[in-house]
Design a protein around this motif. Structure first.
Motif, PDB file in Angstrom:
ATOM      1  N   LYS A   6       1.242  -1.222  -0.001  1.00 23.55           N
ATOM      2  CA  LYS A   6       0.009  -0.366   0.032  1.00 23.55           C
ATOM      3  C   LYS A   6       0.844   1.063  -0.025  1.00 23.55           C
ATOM      4  CE  LYS A   6      -3.385   2.298   2.732  1.00 23.55           C
ATOM      5  NZ  LYS A   6      -4.432   2.354   3.764  1.00 23.55           N
ATOM      6  N   TRP A  61      -1.534  -1.132 -10.037  1.00 25.49           N
ATOM      7  CA  TRP A  61      -2.666  -0.676  -9.442  1.00 25.49           C
ATOM      8  C   TRP A  61      -4.001  -1.448 -10.152  1.00 25.49           C
ATOM      9  CZ3 TRP A  61      -6.908   2.432 -11.158  1.00 25.49           C
ATOM     10  CH2 TRP A  61      -7.975   2.889 -10.249  1.00 25.49           C
ATOM     11  N   LYS A  80      -4.426  -4.698  -9.127  1.00 21.94           N
ATOM     12  CA  LYS A  80      -4.775  -4.919  -7.751  1.00 21.94           C
ATOM     13  C   LYS A  80      -3.288  -5.644  -6.818  1.00 21.94           C
ATOM     14  CE  LYS A  80      -9.572  -5.027  -8.318  1.00 21.94           C
ATOM     15  NZ  LYS A  80      -9.687  -3.661  -8.324  1.00 21.94           N
ATOM     16  N   ASP A 134      -2.237  -1.319  -3.208  1.00 23.09           N
ATOM     17  CA  ASP A 134      -3.483  -0.162  -2.729  1.00 23.09           C
ATOM     18  C   ASP A 134      -2.876   1.047  -2.844  1.00 23.09           C
ATOM     19  OD1 ASP A 134      -5.898   0.803  -1.910  1.00 23.09           O
ATOM     20  OD2 ASP A 134      -5.296   0.304   0.011  1.00 23.09           O
TER      21      ASP A 134
END
Length: 267
Positions: A91, A114, A117, A120
């Motif tokens: 993240k 991104w 996925k 984050d």
């Protein structure tokens, strides 16, 4: 001053000053191994320079080990992409995802990760990002802001639980935002000079660097262009922005902010 008065004052009030506190110098790999761990929150401080040397060491240490580190940093791009490619970050709390040089543009690696996925991204404005660190440094749960009120950025972060809007108690009918304090576990910082215990000079522009040091729960890993005597820091005390008690490790690392430079503003 009359010599007799000067002698009397020195005799009554002079206190010998220590040269430095605990020697916290460590080799770069050892500093990373000792004071970082998988799953922690790491802030990469932005002053005129960036702690790129520390970032590369973090990438080497956790390369392809699914470290799931949460990074907070002004922008994710350029040199920091090594952390993304190496699977170090899960993240990023940031204000911009892309490259700045030679002009602001998207970064293809960040776009792909991104969309797939694999990372984050929590976006903030530069002001609200800094205000979150301010709240962390002050030890308070939140600070008010108008920076992102009414924006989709506010909506996204409200869903994450890091932003709320309330009625302005002083201006009926208006809204004010509240941003949650940001507390990294450890802050990475590169500075022009410090002593062996970690009292550190930061030259302007300061960015959010000093705030992030005080906001960190566990302390600061410091890299420096040069280690200097504490007496030198006393001569330039107006530039000392990080006190030693916040610092866990000192790494002497010339060019540790390359390719960014180091200013002498205020020196």
């Amino acid at each position: 001053m009359h010599p007799d008065y000067k002698a009397l004052i020195e005799k009554r009030f002079h206190v010998p000053l220590p040269e430095a506190g605990m020697d916290k110098r460590l080799p770069l790999p050892e500093a990373i191994a000792r004071f970082t761990r998988p799953g922690m929150k790491v802030h990469f401080a932005s002053t005129h320079t960036r702690p790129y040397g520390l970032g590369y060491a973090l990438a080497r240490h956790y390369w392809k080990k699914d470290a799931r580190i949460e990074a907070s940093l002004l922008n994710v791009g350029e040199t920091w992409i090594a952390l993304v490619l190496g699977g170090v970050l899960s993240k990023a709390v940031t204000t911009f995802s892309g490259d700045i040089w030679p002009y602001p543009s998207p970064n293809p690696v960040m776009n792909r990760y991104w969309l797939e996925k694999k990372i984050d991204i929590e976006h903030w404005s530069i002001l609200s990002f800094t205000q979150r660190l301010l709240a962390g440094a002050l030890g308070i749960p939140f600070v008010p802001t108008r920076s992102v009120v009414g924006s989709t950025m506010a909506e996204d972060n409200a869903k994450r639980g890091t932003y709320r809007e309330i009625d302005d108690p002083f201006h009926p009918g208006e809204k004010v935002g509240l941003v949650a304090a940001l507390h990294p576990d450890v802050t990475f910082l590169h500075v022009p000079a410090c002593d062996v215990s970690g009292n550190a000079i930061i030259t302007a522009p300061l960015g959010e660097g000093p705030l992030s040091c005080f906001a960190a729960r566990e302390g600061v890993i410091l890299s420096t262009e040069k280690i200097v005597p504490t007496s030198y820091l006393r001569e330039h005390n107006h530039l000392v922005k990080v006190p030693a008690h916040l610092v866990k490790a000192v790494v002497e690392l010339p060019y540790g902010g390359h390719p960014r430079g180091v200013t002498n503003v205020g020196a």
